[in-house]
Design an enzyme around this catalytic site. Structure first.
Site, short mmCIF file in Angstrom:
data_model
loop_
_atom_site.label_atom_id
_atom_site.label_comp_id
_atom_site.label_asym_id
_atom_site.label_seq_id
_atom_site.Cartn_x
_atom_site.Cartn_y
_atom_site.Cartn_z
N ALA A 148 1.13 -0.90 0.04
CA ALA A 148 0.33 0.08 0.10
C ALA A 148 0.63 1.18 0.34
O ALA A 148 2.39 1.05 0.47
CB ALA A 148 -0.77 0.10 1.22
N LYS A 149 0.26 2.35 -0.38
CA LYS A 149 0.71 3.27 -0.60
C LYS A 149 -0.07 4.56 -0.11
O LYS A 149 -0.79 4.40 -0.87
CB LYS A 149 1.89 4.07 -1.26
CG LYS A 149 3.14 4.85 -1.68
CD LYS A 149 3.84 3.75 -0.59
CE LYS A 149 5.67 5.30 -0.56
NZ LYS A 149 7.05 4.65 -0.52
#
Ligand code: NAD
Length: 442
Positions: free
Chosen positions: A131-132
């Site tokens: 994720a980011k």
């Protein structure tokens, strides 16, 4: 070896062989970070065997959230910022990846960074997806109060998808321990209970981990030594050039110097310095801590920014920004080994040039995975409320990094591919095997 139904083309051939074409915003028409990532996935599909059936899952983020972040500025007006949180894949565990505050943040960039986190986490075999997150803002234009209000509102907005067992943010460009403390507090206030495990990279007094700050540089050094050994390069006598002397480059440079290597050139945003007999790294780190840059450091020659790429060295560590090694300078690099401390420092064209010239590239998705590995340790320590010594942390970090490197090296030898492609093969197989075991819901 390729699966009969696997798509074998490059970025221009991205239609889903099992369904509808990818929506336009997911295609690699302009080769930005997401386009580069799609190309990297396409390259490994022929090596995935029967798992190629699931490869399409890697080309689509599982979930992407765009949030409006309005805050009151100190002058009484209201400003709106655009924020994102992308969960690329959660087949192997909760999402995990940093939050970036930068004026150039775009959804497509966050998508690519989230996807590279999926690859990195699988490559070192920590039980996370990828994720980011990010906000398009130049944080230098905000006061501390404005920065805190923006961080808290953003955290509250993405609070519907993050959580200690769902998605765990961490620091990235322009975010630090203080931002993590505000994120942890905001999430905890909304939940009605202190949840230290919702973010990593926290201050030590709030459930942070010893060794986290140095972890990425230590990982760069650890796998760098392994790679050097395989190509017969003696680190104790190597000449090292480092671009970016912050958290990653500074620590990596220090560890190489401690091992006996000569750090002959360092470049940062303020300038480029050179010393054939080797820079005094502890003194340089002290100078940077005091002044913010390597510029003005005594006992060194000043060279031009461009001349950095011609420096006679054995190891080059790009540890600053994306897309620094390009087709324009890849032909000039003297090093035998490039260790990617930064995320995405080498363009695909430059990658090919370096490979043709016989220069070994140790890719970001394994070289800088030390940070997320110790983030994983932090998360485990928070869950158990039992904290480890720095020696234990470093020993476990080194073991994980060495094992990951050995696996990737073997795959590269078996398939005669670059270490980047080998890392993608290892990681994509792990992700898609998990996908296959879980099956499709419903
Ligand atoms: P940092 O802010 O501590 O250091 C960045 C360094 O890059 C500074 O020395 C800065 O002067 C230099 N720099 C900035 N602009 C430059 C330019 N135009 N030319 C040359 N140098 C320039 O950041 P960091 O945490 O060390 O991160 C560096 C890279 O490593 C980023 O790509 C980041 O995403 C990646 N990374 C960091 C971590 C981590 O744990 N910190 C983990 C994985 C990857």
């Amino acid at each position: 070896m390729s699966h009969p139904t696997a798509p074998t083309g490059t970025a221009s051939h991205l239609n889903n062989p099992y369904g509808h074409p990818l929506p336009s915003y997911l295609q690699a028409d302009q080769l930005g970070p997401w386009g580069i990532y799609l190309q990297q996935v396409d390259r490994v599909i022929p090596y995935l065997g029967h798992l190629a059936r699931w490869a399409e899952t890697l080309k689509r983020p599982k979930r992407a959230l765009i949030v409006d972040v309005p805050i009151q500025l100190d002058n009484g007006t209201v400003a709106h910022f655009e924020g994102y949180r992308v969960q690329h894949n959660t087949s192997r565990g909760p999402g995990k990846g940093g939050v970036r505050f930068h004026q150039d943040v775009r959804l497509s960039e966050v998508m690519a960074l989230s996807a590279w986190m999926s690859i990195k986490n699988a490559a070192v075999n920590v039980p996370y997806g990828g994720a980011k997150g990010g906000i398009r803002v130049d944080p230098k234009t905000l006061s501390r109060g404005e920065l805190e209000r923006m961080t808290r509102r953003y955290t509250s907005e993405i609070g519907i998808i993050i959580g200690p067992t769902k998605d765990i943010p961490a620091p990235d460009v322009n975010t630090n321990e203080q931002i993590m403390a505000w994120m942890m507090d905001t999430y905890s206030m909304n939940e009605g209970a202190t949840a230290t495990g919702v973010v990593t990279g926290k201050p030590i007094d709030l459930g942070g981990s010893l060794g986290r700050r140095e972890a990425t540089g230590r990982g760069v050094y650890t796998v760098g030594v392994e790679a050097a050994h395989h190509i017969g390069l003696d680190v104790t006598h190597a000449r090292v050039a480092v671009q970016g002397f912050g958290n990653v480059g500074g620590i990596a440079g220090k560890l190489f110097a401690q091992a006996g290597a000569r750090v002959v050139a360092v470049q940062d945003h303020g300038g480029t310095i050179y010393r054939e007999s080797g820079l005094d790294v502890p003194a340089l780190l002290a100078h940077v801590a005091l002044t913010g840059s390597v510029a003005g450091f005594a006992h060194a020659e000043v060279i031009s920014q461009d001349a950095f790429w011609d420096v006679d060295c054995d190891i080059l560590i790009p540890a600053a920004l994306e897309q620094q090694i390009t087709a324009a300078n890849a032909g000039r690099i003297q090093a035998r080994l490039v260790i990617e401390g930064a995320n995405g420092p080498t363009t695909p064209q430059a990658d090919d040039i370096l490979q043709e010239r016989g220069i070994l590239v140790l890719p970001d998705v394994i070289a800088n995975a030390g940070g997320v590995t110790v983030s994983y340790f932090e998360w485990v320590q928070d869950f158990s409320s039992f904290f480890w010594s720095e020696d234990e942390i470093n020993a476990r970090l080194v073991r994980i990094m060495k094992e990951a490197f050995a696996g990737v090296w073997q795959v590269a030898q078996d398939h005669k591919v670059s270490l980047r492609t080998a890392t993608f093969i290892v990681a994509c197989k792990r992700i898609l095997h998990a996908r296959e075991l879980r099956g499709l819901y419903p």
